[in-house]
Design a protein around this motif. Structure first.
Motif, PDB file in Angstrom:
ATOM      1  N   ASP A  53       0.829  -1.206   0.000  1.00 51.37           N
ATOM      2  CA  ASP A  53       0.000   0.000   0.000  1.00 51.37           C
ATOM      3  C   ASP A  53       0.867   1.262   0.000  1.00 51.37           C
ATOM      4  O   ASP A  53       0.544   2.249  -0.672  1.00 51.37           O
ATOM      5  N   ALA A  54       1.991   1.237   0.721  1.00 55.72           N
ATOM      6  CA  ALA A  54       2.902   2.381   0.734  1.00 55.72           C
ATOM      7  C   ALA A  54       3.527   2.577  -0.651  1.00 55.72           C
ATOM      8  O   ALA A  54       3.655   3.711  -1.127  1.00 55.72           O
ATOM      9  N   ALA A  55       3.903   1.489  -1.299  1.00 52.49           N
ATOM     10  CA  ALA A  55       4.488   1.578  -2.638  1.00 52.49           C
ATOM     11  C   ALA A  55       3.473   2.138  -3.631  1.00 52.49           C
ATOM     12  O   ALA A  55       3.820   2.967  -4.492  1.00 52.49           O
ATOM     13  N   LYS A  56       2.230   1.705  -3.521  1.00 50.39           N
ATOM     14  CA  LYS A  56       1.192   2.216  -4.421  1.00 50.39           C
ATOM     15  C   LYS A  56       0.956   3.706  -4.193  1.00 50.39           C
ATOM     16  O   LYS A  56       0.790   4.474  -5.146  1.00 50.39           O
ATOM     17  N   ALA A  57       0.953   4.121  -2.924  1.00 42.94           N
ATOM     18  CA  ALA A  57       0.754   5.536  -2.610  1.00 42.94           C
ATOM     19  C   ALA A  57       1.913   6.372  -3.150  1.00 42.94           C
ATOM     20  O   ALA A  57       1.702   7.467  -3.691  1.00 42.94           O
ATOM     21  N   LEU A  58       3.135   5.853  -3.022  1.00 40.43           N
ATOM     22  CA  LEU A  58       4.299   6.553  -3.547  1.00 40.43           C
ATOM     23  C   LEU A  58       4.224   6.667  -5.070  1.00 40.43           C
ATOM     24  O   LEU A  58       4.515   7.722  -5.637  1.00 40.43           O
ATOM     25  N   ALA A  59       3.813   5.604  -5.719  1.00 37.12           N
ATOM     26  CA  ALA A  59       3.683   5.621  -7.176  1.00 37.12           C
ATOM     27  C   ALA A  59       2.622   6.635  -7.611  1.00 37.12           C
ATOM     28  O   ALA A  59       2.812   7.358  -8.597  1.00 37.12           O
ATOM     29  N   ARG A  60       1.510   6.685  -6.873  1.00 32.79           N
ATOM     30  CA  ARG A  60       0.465   7.668  -7.198  1.00 32.79           C
ATOM     31  C   ARG A  60       0.991   9.094  -7.032  1.00 32.79           C
ATOM     32  O   ARG A  60       0.716   9.972  -7.851  1.00 32.79           O
ATOM     33  N   SER A  61       1.754   9.322  -5.967  1.00 31.41           N
ATOM     34  CA  SER A  61       2.315  10.652  -5.729  1.00 31.41           C
ATOM     35  C   SER A  61       3.290  11.032  -6.836  1.00 31.41           C
ATOM     36  O   SER A  61       3.278  12.166  -7.322  1.00 31.41           O
ATOM     37  N   ALA A  62       4.131  10.090  -7.232  1.00 26.48           N
ATOM     38  CA  ALA A  62       5.087  10.360  -8.306  1.00 26.48           C
ATOM     39  C   ALA A  62       4.356  10.646  -9.607  1.00 26.48           C
ATOM     40  O   ALA A  62       4.743  11.551 -10.360  1.00 26.48           O
TER      41      ALA A  62
END
Length: 70
Positions: A53-62
């Motif tokens: 979930d953290a990786a997905k959130a980071l990808a969305r932010s990027a």
């Protein structure tokens, strides 16, 4: 390193805690052992879910930053 636990991870941990509480009340040690193993699995799932979930959130932010005008 501090790991933020996602909502999904919290649900897995809650299930793991319930399984452990139930295992402690069991008189049949074979079943208690299986419940403890299942609780361990849910704890691993909680860690993985939180990382994912953290990786997905980071990808969305990027992705959002990439879409902003320069």
């Amino acid at each position: 390193m501090t790991l933020h636990i996602s909502q999904r991870g919290k649900q897995y941990l809650k299930t793991a805690q319930t399984l452990l509480r139930t295992a402690k009340t069991m008189t049949d040690q074979a079943i208690a052992g299986r419940l403890k193993a299942l609780a361990d699995d849910y704890e691993r799932r909680a860690e993985k879910a939180s990382r994912d979930d953290a990786a997905k959130a980071l990808a969305r932010s990027a992705a959002a930053l990439d879409q902003q005008p320069a």
